[in-house]
Enzyme design. Structure first.
Site, short mmCIF file in Angstrom:
data_model
loop_
_atom_site.label_atom_id
_atom_site.label_comp_id
_atom_site.label_asym_id
_atom_site.label_seq_id
_atom_site.Cartn_x
_atom_site.Cartn_y
_atom_site.Cartn_z
N ASP A 38 32.32 41.15 40.52
CA ASP A 38 33.09 40.00 41.01
C ASP A 38 32.43 38.69 40.62
O ASP A 38 33.10 37.72 40.26
CB ASP A 38 33.30 40.07 42.52
CG ASP A 38 32.01 40.22 43.31
OD1 ASP A 38 31.02 40.74 42.76
OD2 ASP A 38 31.99 39.81 44.50
N ASP A 175 36.44 41.10 50.90
CA ASP A 175 36.66 41.82 52.17
C ASP A 175 37.82 41.20 52.95
O ASP A 175 38.75 41.89 53.37
CB ASP A 175 35.39 41.80 53.02
CG ASP A 175 34.24 42.53 52.35
OD1 ASP A 175 34.45 43.12 51.28
OD2 ASP A 175 33.13 42.49 52.90
#
Length: 393
Positions: A38, A175
């Site tokens: 990421d 998340d």
């Protein structure tokens, strides 16, 4: 614990009232594939889980906010006028931080509320219990304060900001994004930098996700993360001399990397870059496999991801490797890999429903025999993102 039992606990704690009791739910999440890329401009592929955190909430007649949990002994009490004035260092900082961010966005907490949270996500397992708590609070408060058409992308961003700035934990966006935007039977292809995303069908059919918690405490994550990030930056700087338009390692195809890799003289730095490039390609190949409902190919990509994290990026550990090895021995396992930052935490496996009991029994016994640690296993499917529960489940 079902909803009716939770409502009774709520009434036992806060008493009867004329106000309506409302129920909200936010899932945990697991990253199916796409690890440690990421921050290198790569895609991740998380999915919301069927289990998560439930909130029973009711409006009060005064301006008091009372926060309690079935999982934690600490309880928080504050007034709407004192939101964010002080931190406690307790779990209540997460929902309070979200209220601070909501107020900064113009969503005032105008009334008092009684909160009772019930979490099904094991703390510290790497399944996003904190993100679930944050997104759940933000969604419930906006609903109760009359916000129409809640923007779940903005909800994810303000939840992340609450964790970064109020709680003081430097987490990424994945998340909260998966918790807020998950969809049943879908994974989310997400570019964390731009928040470009797409919901990808993930029809598991006769297969279940089995999350394996190693119960190994993660002690090296911060230092290893900083070192890996620095090595990736070194690799990018070297390759940028050959390709000036290159902004992220994950922009390279595996074929391009092969032609350029010899410019990276340090073997470790080269391995880190190789993982990033190949892992991003695996994510994109996984999306193709899932669109074709080819779970067997997806499982092979999961296995390859673990090998790369183990040998190229070197963020696995003995406990994760043992659990993955034992998982892959079970005939009904299509794929298994570590998930999360590494050095402990969880594995994720795709296992045929007929073999799940054998998986839990045999992998659990072998893992304990080889590591002297007792693993825990959670069997689930892919669930929805945050929502209000209109009926008891």
């Amino acid at each position: 614990m079902n909803i009716n039992e939770l409502k009774q606990k709520f009434i036992d704690k806060y008493g009867e009232s004329g106000a309506d009791i409302r129920v909200f739910h936010a899932p945990g999440r697991v990253n199916l594939i796409g690890e440690h890329i990421d921050y290198n401009g790569g895609y991740v592929l998380p999915a919301a889980l069927e289990f998560g955190t439930t909130l029973i909430i009711r409006e009060r007649e005064d301006n008091k906010l009372q926060l309690a949990s079935t999982n934690m002994s600490y309880e928080g009490t504050l007034d709407t006028s004192s939101i964010g004035k002080e931190k406690t260092g307790e779990w209540t900082d997460y929902p309070v931080g979200v209220m601070v961010e909501l107020q900064g966005k113009g969503v005032k907490v105008t009334k008092g509320y009684d909160f009772l949270y019930h979490g099904e996500i094991p703390n510290g397992a790497g399944l996003s219990s904190s993100a679930s708590l944050e997104v759940l609070t933000g969604f419930a408060i906006q609903s109760l304060e009359g916000v129409k058409d809640i923007d779940t992308v903005q909800l994810a961003l303000l939840s992340q900001k609450a964790e970064n700035e109020f709680v003081g934990v430097n987490c990424g966006i994945m998340d909260q994004f998966a918790v807020a935007n998950g969809a049943e039977d879908h994974a989310i292809l997400l570019m964390c930098d731009t928040l470009e995303y797409e919901k990808v069908p993930f029809r598991t059919g006769a297969y279940k996700l089995v999350i394996g918690n190693t119960n190994k405490r993660r002690g090296l994550v911060d230092s290893a993360y900083n070192e890996r990030r620095s090595q990736c930056e070194q690799a990018l700087a070297i390759l940028k001399e050959q390709l000036p338009a290159l902004n992220y390692l994950a922009q390279l195809t595996p074929e391009q990397f092969v032609t350029l890799q010899d410019h990276i003289k340090d073997a470790k730095v080269r391995q880190r870059a190789q993982h990033v490039v190949e892992e991003n390609a695996r994510v994109l190949a996984s999306v193709d496999a899932l669109r074709d409902n080819d779970l067997e190919s997806f499982g092979k990509l999961m296995n390859a991801s673990h090998e790369s994290l183990r040998y190229l990026y070197e963020v696995s550990c003995e406990e994760l490797d043992v659990m993955v090895e034992e998982a892959q021995r079970i005939p009904g396992t299509l794929g298994a890999r570590m998930t999360g930052a590494g050095f402990g935490g969880c594995t994720v496996s795709l296992v045929h429903e007929d073999d799940v009991d054998r998986f839990v029994s045999e992998v659990g016994a072998a893992y304990e025999a080889r590591t002297s640690l007792k693993g825990e296993f959670y069997v689930c499917g892919v669930g929805d993102g945050v929502k209000e529960l209109k009926e008891a489940k």
